[in-house]
Motif scaffolding. Structure first.
Motif, mmCIF file in Angstrom:
data_model
loop_
_atom_site.group_PDB
_atom_site.id
_atom_site.type_symbol
_atom_site.label_atom_id
_atom_site.label_comp_id
_atom_site.label_asym_id
_atom_site.label_seq_id
_atom_site.Cartn_x
_atom_site.Cartn_y
_atom_site.Cartn_z
ATOM 1 N N ASP A 290 0.835 -1.207 0.000
ATOM 2 C CA ASP A 290 0.000 0.000 0.000
ATOM 3 C C ASP A 290 0.867 1.254 0.000
ATOM 4 O O ASP A 290 0.368 2.351 0.229
ATOM 5 C CB ASP A 290 -0.958 0.003 1.192
ATOM 6 C CG ASP A 290 -0.251 0.187 2.535
ATOM 7 O OD1 ASP A 290 0.969 -0.093 2.613
ATOM 8 O OD2 ASP A 290 -0.908 0.603 3.507
ATOM 9 N N ILE A 292 3.313 3.805 -2.056
ATOM 10 C CA ILE A 292 3.782 4.253 -3.366
ATOM 11 C C ILE A 292 5.305 4.284 -3.412
ATOM 12 O O ILE A 292 5.920 4.066 -4.465
ATOM 13 C CB ILE A 292 3.187 5.644 -3.708
ATOM 14 C CG1 ILE A 292 3.553 6.060 -5.130
ATOM 15 C CG2 ILE A 292 3.637 6.697 -2.710
ATOM 16 C CD1 ILE A 292 3.024 5.153 -6.221
ATOM 17 N N GLU A 306 -3.827 2.369 -4.677
ATOM 18 C CA GLU A 306 -4.202 3.247 -3.570
ATOM 19 C C GLU A 306 -5.472 2.762 -2.887
ATOM 20 O O GLU A 306 -5.609 2.846 -1.664
ATOM 21 C CB GLU A 306 -4.401 4.670 -4.089
ATOM 22 C CG GLU A 306 -4.671 5.690 -2.999
ATOM 23 C CD GLU A 306 -4.762 7.099 -3.542
ATOM 24 O OE1 GLU A 306 -4.902 8.046 -2.721
ATOM 25 O OE2 GLU A 306 -4.684 7.284 -4.771
#
Length: 351
Positions: A290, A292, A306
């Motif tokens: 989860d 980035i 996301e």
């Protein structure tokens, strides 16, 4: 076994040290103990060094600690012998003067992130005060001239000039390259997610768990602080999971108030790369995150969304993509085992 990966200079420097000493948490008593165990494994199995594991409450009184590489942790080094002919790698080196004042070589191990503010470290690598050397695509080295990057609660209000060094590292999977097994991709999965890890505040953990439960997949947790598992058991449960996701914790409002949004507990913000996702891939599973920042580090070798429903759907679609999993395993095998991490420490010794 892996000495052929070292340059002649690196082999020469490593041979100067007779033993590798881990001084720290006994196995299973702290989550960092599993990292201690990997330093023992990689230097003994991977590079044929004599290794020993001691801790503050149990160590020999008649041992020769000369010419050793010590690896320790700043909250587990109260009784560590400090010997001038040895070198000291210290994670969370919150009191560097303990070593520097005795004229020994200190190399602090820091998380490989651009910015972190917590009770241990307080730095921002792109603020113009850091001169970094790349040891590899995944690690950096720096010669330090003061303790300015230690949090004020540990160093005091005055910044003190002192010369020591540091490396910025990721951790890695617990498998060495020769232990990767592509047949693991085909292990039959249970209709369950076995989530083994420390509890922490997360935006996405419970939401993803709820998505699994709505899809009739069991969500089974294990806290290593309460129920420590062996490396083998941890691997078994991660391999048997229908999915093996990773969720990075966030800081509390109090953490943010004291240290700012880039606080050490907010892994989503600082871009911490966890060993869990590297283990997941090395064990033959599709990597899920989860974060980035983890996606930016691992690229095509990990799935990121996301939205947790989207992450679940993408994961269920890709979890049997054997070609993708094999490529990810190859990437981790080449870049993120403790062979890589040990070579990076040895390269730091060469600086």
């Amino acid at each position: 076994m892996y000495s052929n990966l070292l340059t002649e200079q690196e082999r020469t420097v490593l041979s100067k040290y007779k033993k590798l000493i881990v001084w720290g948490f006994p196995l299973g008593t702290h989550t960092h103990s599993y990292i201690h165990a990997m330093w023992i494994k990689v230097f003994s199995v991977g590079f044929g060094k004599e290794t020993h594991w001691f801790h503050d409450k149990e160590y020999p009184s008649d041992f020769d600690f000369n010419d050793c590489i010590f690896i320790t942790e700043g909250y587990a080094d109260e009784n560590i012998p400090i010997v001038k002919s040895s070198v000291y790698f210290v994670h969370n080196a919150v009191h560097p003067e303990k070593y520097v004042n005795k004229n020994v070589r200190l190399i602090e191990i820091r998380f490989n992130v651009n910015e972190i503010h917590d009770v241990n470290n307080d730095f921002k690598l792109d603020d113009g005060t850091h001169t970094l050397i790349n040891l590899s695509p995944h690690s950096k080295y720096e010669k330090l001239t003061s303790n300015k990057d230690i949090h004020v609660s540990k160093r005091g209000n005055k910044i003190t000039d002192m010369n020591y060094e540091c490396v910025y590292l990721y951790w890695g999977t617990d498998l060495l390259p020769h232990e990767f097994n592509y047949d693991d991709i085909n292990i039959k999965k249970d209709n369950a997610v076995y989530y083994i890890g420390s509890p922490g505040r997360s935006y996405n953990y419970q939401e993803f768990a709820n998505v699994c439960i709505r899809n009739n997949i069991q969500w089974i947790t294990s806290n290593p602080w309460n129920t420590p598992l062996t490396f083998e058991a941890n691997k078994h449960y991660m391999q048997k999971s229908i999915l093996s996701p990773d969720f990075r914790p966030i800081g509390t409002s109090e953490d943010t108030r004291i240290f700012g949004i880039k606080n050490g507990k907010n892994h989503l913000e600082i871009g911490y790369l966890p060993c869990r996702v590297l283990k997941t891939i090395s064990y033959g599973q599709i990597g899920l995150t989860d974060s980035i920042h983890v996606k930016k580090i691992l690229g095509e070798h990990v799935i990121y969304e996301e939205n947790m429903v989207d992450l679940f759907n993408s994961a269920m679609k890709e979890r049997t993509n054997i070609d993708r999993i094999r490529k990810a395993m190859d990437y981790v095998k080449d870049n993120h085992t403790y062979i890589n991490r040990a070579i990076e420490l040895i390269r730091a010794l060469c600086q």
